[in-house]
Scaffold this active site. Structure first.
Site, PDB file in Angstrom:
ATOM      1  N   ARG A 224      43.845  36.279  47.332  1.00 37.75           N
ATOM      2  CA  ARG A 224      44.444  34.965  47.545  1.00 37.75           C
ATOM      3  C   ARG A 224      43.397  34.033  48.154  1.00 37.75           C
ATOM      4  NH1 ARG A 224      47.743  36.158  44.407  1.00 37.75           N
ATOM      5  NH2 ARG A 224      49.974  36.443  44.733  1.00 37.75           N
ATOM      6  N   HIS A 272      42.601  31.705  38.453  1.00 35.65           N
ATOM      7  CA  HIS A 272      43.688  32.645  38.778  1.00 35.65           C
ATOM      8  C   HIS A 272      44.161  33.362  37.506  1.00 35.65           C
ATOM      9  CE1 HIS A 272      47.065  33.479  41.905  1.00 35.65           C
ATOM     10  NE2 HIS A 272      47.008  34.471  41.031  1.00 35.65           N
TER      11      HIS A 272
END
Ligand code: NDP
Ligand code: OXD
Length: 309
Positions: A224, A272
């Site tokens: 993250r 991502h």
């Protein structure tokens, strides 16, 4: 028995079809077509649509549409007492291993250096390191980190992992907890972060951590964006202490056009995409848990809300 699929970018029709194929009796509704909110007993949710959850008074399970759950747990309006289950999907795990290996091997085989040489039209052979001399460190040896560690050990790399609780794993040197962190970092030439984002791991990829890595180390973050202190990473790269960073996740996504990561010559950015959860391989886990729940059996991959993952 009604499940709400709630994800702005997700393919609701594909998920509904895959869930139906496994469990024809399940009524699947795709956000924003929720119907009567009181009908909803299960929610399969991602991102900011977690804000919708308090509307559903009869929720029995909240499923995360991904492996990570911080998008749920960070909310103070998350319905209390409702179990939260994360997605554990064999295809997601395999995709993560594939992407992680691709990035790790690029650093192991010095591909960023060869790319720089190509730009300078330079024909030069650089020193090569054998896998058993290459020290790779993985933060997190869970479903994903454990699978990457196993794959690297199988290729003969010198692999270590760092976890919260003490673990043993064949072919992997295991470190645990804050007391072991520096020893783990001191021996790590390529660092891969596969931690969940929790209050304990937020900002963990910071100046102190980079300083504990050997000179020339590379950092890969596939977890993250909140794990990285962006300015500290740029400073460690600009000083030459770190040789490179590959980032798939960011504090703000999409990464803003003016963010310095885009243009830094030692940073590789991907949007991502390390891996996605797919209905064909992941819907079965959701249906299996609904069956378990109805039979009064323990859920699989339920999250410990207090621990944060
Ligand atoms: P798991 O919950 O299976 O594993 C988490 C691991 O992190 C465990 O080994 C755990 O230790 C360790 N850990 C947790 N907290 C700490 C801590 N404070 N100190 C040291 N170690 C800690 O998670 P997954 O492997 O399934 O997923 C990891 C993360 O990857 C997800 O949370 C998600 O954020 C991210 N992800 C990113 C994707 C992408 O496309 N970029 C896709 C999928 C996931 P212990 O073993 O002791 O419990
Ligand atoms: C996940 C993700 O957590 O895709 O599964 O980021």
């Amino acid at each position: 028995m009604t499940l709400l699929f709630a994800c702005r970018d997700g393919d609701g029709a594909d998920w509904a079809a895959a869930l139906h194929a496994d469990m024809p009796e399940l009524d699947v509704r795709v956000w924003p077509e929720t119907g009567d909110p009181d009908d909803i007993s299960y929610a399969l949710v991602w991102g900011e649509l977690a804000a919708e959850l308090p509307r559903f008074a009869n929720l029995e399970i909240i499923f995360s549409l991904g492996a990570g759950v911080e998008h749920l747990l960070e909310r103070d309006d998350l319905p209390a007492g409702v179990p939260v289950v994360r997605l554990v999907d064999p295809a997601l795990c395999a995709g993560k291993v594939e992407f992680a290996l691709m990035r790790l091997l690029q650093y192991h085989r010095r591909m960023p250096d060869y790319a720089a040489q190509q730009r300078a039209r330079q024909w030069r052979e650089l020193a090569q390191t054998l896998p058993d001399e290459r020290r790779i460190g993985i933060m997190g040896l869970g479903e994903l980190g454990g699978a990457v560690a196993g794959a690297l050990a199988g290729l003969g790399f010198d692999v270590a992992g760092w976890t919260r609780s003490r673990r043993t794993m064949a072919g992997v040197t295991c470190y645990a907890g804050p007391d072991d962190l520096d020893r783990f970092l001191n021996r790590t030439e390529i660092l891969l972060c596969l931690l969940p984002l929790t209050p304990d791991t937020a900002d963990i990829l910071n100046a102190d951590l980079f300083a504990a890595l050997p000179h020339g180390a590379a950092v890969i973050n596939l977890a993250r964006g909140g794990h990285v202190v962006d300015d500290d990473l740029i400073a460690a790269l600009d000083s030459g202490h770190l040789s490179g960073a590959a980032l798939d996740v960011f504090r703000t996504e999409p990464l803003p056009p003016d963010h310095p990561f885009w243009t830094h010559e030692r940073i590789a950015v991907t949007p991502h995409i390390a891996v996605w959860s797919r209905p064909r391989t992941a819907a079965g886990m959701v249906c299996d848990n609904i069956r378990r729940h109805r039979a009064g059996e323990p859920l699989r991959h339920a999250v410990d809300r207090a621990r944060g993952y």
